[in-house]
Design an enzyme around this catalytic site. Structure first.
Site, short mmCIF file in Angstrom:
data_model
loop_
_atom_site.label_atom_id
_atom_site.label_comp_id
_atom_site.label_asym_id
_atom_site.label_seq_id
_atom_site.Cartn_x
_atom_site.Cartn_y
_atom_site.Cartn_z
N ASP A 57 5.73 -4.28 6.40
CA ASP A 57 5.84 -5.21 7.54
C ASP A 57 6.74 -4.67 8.64
O ASP A 57 7.32 -5.44 9.42
CB ASP A 57 6.33 -6.59 7.06
CG ASP A 57 5.39 -7.17 6.03
OD1 ASP A 57 5.85 -7.88 5.12
OD2 ASP A 57 4.18 -6.88 6.10
N LEU A 73 0.83 -1.21 0.00
CA LEU A 73 0.00 0.00 0.00
C LEU A 73 0.86 1.26 0.00
O LEU A 73 1.93 1.29 0.62
CB LEU A 73 -0.91 -0.01 1.24
CG LEU A 73 -1.94 -1.15 1.24
CD1 LEU A 73 -2.46 -1.42 2.64
CD2 LEU A 73 -3.10 -0.86 0.28
N HIS A 118 0.86 -11.18 9.61
CA HIS A 118 2.00 -11.53 8.78
C HIS A 118 2.58 -12.86 9.25
O HIS A 118 2.84 -13.01 10.45
CB HIS A 118 3.08 -10.44 8.84
CG HIS A 118 4.30 -10.76 8.06
ND1 HIS A 118 4.36 -10.64 6.68
CD2 HIS A 118 5.51 -11.24 8.44
CE1 HIS A 118 5.55 -11.01 6.26
NE2 HIS A 118 6.27 -11.38 7.30
N1 LIG Z 1 2.74 -0.11 3.10
C1 LIG Z 1 2.43 -1.36 3.52
N2 LIG Z 1 1.69 -2.16 2.72
C2 LIG Z 1 1.41 -3.42 3.14
C3 LIG Z 1 1.89 -3.92 4.36
C4 LIG Z 1 2.67 -3.03 5.18
O1 LIG Z 1 3.10 -3.40 6.30
N3 LIG Z 1 2.92 -1.77 4.73
N4 LIG Z 1 1.67 -5.26 4.73
C5 LIG Z 1 1.36 -6.10 3.58
C6 LIG Z 1 1.05 -7.56 3.82
N5 LIG Z 1 2.22 -8.35 3.36
C7 LIG Z 1 2.77 -9.17 4.28
O2 LIG Z 1 2.25 -9.36 5.40
C8 LIG Z 1 2.71 -8.28 2.02
C9 LIG Z 1 1.80 -8.27 0.96
C10 LIG Z 1 2.28 -8.17 -0.36
C11 LIG Z 1 3.64 -8.10 -0.62
C12 LIG Z 1 4.11 -7.97 -2.04
O3 LIG Z 1 5.30 -8.09 -2.32
N6 LIG Z 1 3.16 -7.73 -2.95
C13 LIG Z 1 3.44 -7.53 -4.39
C14 LIG Z 1 2.53 -8.44 -5.21
C15 LIG Z 1 2.65 -9.87 -4.75
C16 LIG Z 1 1.54 -10.75 -5.34
O4 LIG Z 1 0.60 -10.20 -5.96
O5 LIG Z 1 1.61 -11.97 -5.11
C17 LIG Z 1 3.15 -6.08 -4.79
O6 LIG Z 1 2.31 -5.41 -4.12
O7 LIG Z 1 3.72 -5.66 -5.81
C18 LIG Z 1 4.54 -8.13 0.43
C19 LIG Z 1 4.08 -8.23 1.75
C20 LIG Z 1 0.20 -5.52 2.80
N7 LIG Z 1 0.63 -4.22 2.35
N1 LIG Z 2 2.29 -11.04 3.40
C1 LIG Z 2 0.92 -11.30 3.70
C2 LIG Z 2 0.71 -12.79 3.89
O1 LIG Z 2 1.48 -13.61 3.40
N2 LIG Z 2 -0.35 -13.11 4.61
C3 LIG Z 2 -0.67 -14.49 4.86
O2 LIG Z 2 -1.50 -14.98 3.82
C4 LIG Z 2 -2.30 -16.01 4.36
C5 LIG Z 2 -3.71 -15.68 3.95
O3 LIG Z 2 -4.52 -16.69 4.29
P1 LIG Z 2 -6.12 -16.50 4.19
O4 LIG Z 2 -6.40 -15.82 2.86
O5 LIG Z 2 -6.60 -17.91 4.27
O6 LIG Z 2 -6.53 -15.63 5.36
C6 LIG Z 2 -2.15 -15.97 5.90
O7 LIG Z 2 -1.33 -17.03 6.33
C7 LIG Z 2 -1.47 -14.65 6.13
O8 LIG Z 2 -0.59 -14.67 7.25
#
Ligand SMILES: Nc1nc2c(c(=O)[nH]1)N[C@@H](CN(C=O)c1ccc(C(=O)N[C@@H](CCC(=O)O)C(=O)O)cc1)CN2
Ligand SMILES: NCC(=O)N[C@@H]1O[C@H](COP(=O)([O-])[O-])[C@@H](O)[C@H]1O
Length: 216
Positions: free
Chosen positions: A149, A97, A113
């Site tokens: 994260d 985001l 996470h």
């Molecule tokens: N600004 C922030 N945005 C998000 C956070 C955060 O802490 N700060 N947490 C993430 C959730 N997350 C891990 O918990 C996570 C989600 C997505 C990605 C990522 O690399 N996404 C890629 C696309 C990957 C895909 O589509 O499979 C992207 O956005 O280009 C890393 C970590 C949610 N957002």
């Molecule tokens: N970086 C974000 C990430 O990897 N999140 C992980 O995706 C899964 C979603 O499961 P769900 O769609 O069954 O809730 C969960 O294990 C969550 O921790």
């Protein structure tokens, strides 16, 4: 906290097991909140079906329909505001985001996470833990900040890593704990006990430690 019920807007990208845990906790009277809406960035997210089955308004806001992250996040913010949200709950939401979006919901934007932060920020956390030969792994619930994260941790839970584990085994063990702790944290928020101040997580006016294991 006002007498009205806390509105949770839940963002997903996939299966929705954490969404289901939240829905089930509300239905069982263990979480005093309502899911005001569910938004997925992926059209094939099974979590959209879970929401529909529970009678919850659910839409797909497909990020591939937008030219850039900023325009997607602006549309996402508008949809969240249309649903109404006292808390925006990232539940397997797989989009990074923008700082502008995060700042618009500062202090009421949480994420779950699958690692013991600050270890393994980002993706593929279970495989990374296995590849490193870790004996323990786990899950963190944290406030979301612009740093991926990197936001203040609210609660963590540890699970063992077994020698013959593959990533899916470890993911299943972690998700069993996710389903337990996410409704717990959201209950703290809906009771007005949990907040973020000066980039710290505060529970009952006490600053939470950087790492706090729920199963200790
Ligand atoms: N600004 C922030 N945005 C998000 C956070 C955060 O802490 N700060 N947490 C993430 C959730 N997350 C891990 O918990 C996570 C989600 C997505 C990605 C990522 O690399 N996404 C890629 C696309 C990957 C895909 O589509 O499979 C992207 O956005 O280009 C890393 C970590 C949610 N957002
Ligand atoms: N970086 C974000 C990430 O990897 N999140 C992980 O995706 C899964 C979603 O499961 P769900 O769609 O069954 O809730 C969960 O294990 C969550 O921790």
């Amino acid at each position: 906290m006002s007498s009205t019920v806390t509105k949770l807007c839940v963002l997903i990208s996939g299966n929705g097991s954490n969404l289901q845990a939240i829905i089930d906790a509300i239905a069982a009277g263990r979480l005093n909140a309502v899911v005001s809406g569910v938004i997925s960035n992926r059209p094939n997210a099974y979590g959209l079906e879970r929401a529909a089955d529970a009678g919850i308004e659910a839409i797909c806001l497909d990020h591939t329909d937008f030219d850039d992250r900023a325009s997607y996040d602006a549309a996402l913010r508008a949809q969240i505001e249309a649903f109404g949200a006292d808390c925006v709950v990232l539940a397997g939401f797989m989009r990074i985001l923008t700082p502008e979006f995060v700042d618009a919901f500062a202090g009421k934007l949480v994420n779950i996470h699958p690692s013991l932060l600050p270890k393994y920020k980002g993706l593929h956390t279970h495989q990374r833990a296995i590849d490193n030969g870790d004996e323990e792994h786990g899950v963190s619930v944290h406030f979301v900040t612009p740093e991926l994260d990197g936001g203040p941790v609210i609660i963590q839970c540890r699970v063992p890593v077994f020698e013959d584990d593959v990533a899916s085994d470890l993911a299943e063990r972690v998700q069993e704990q996710e389903r337990r702790i996410y409704p717990l944290v959201l209950g703290w928020f809906s009771a007005g006990r949990l907040s973020m101040r000066d980039n710290k997580a505060i529970l009952d006016e006490q600053e939470l430690p950087e790492t706090g294991y729920a199963n200790e």
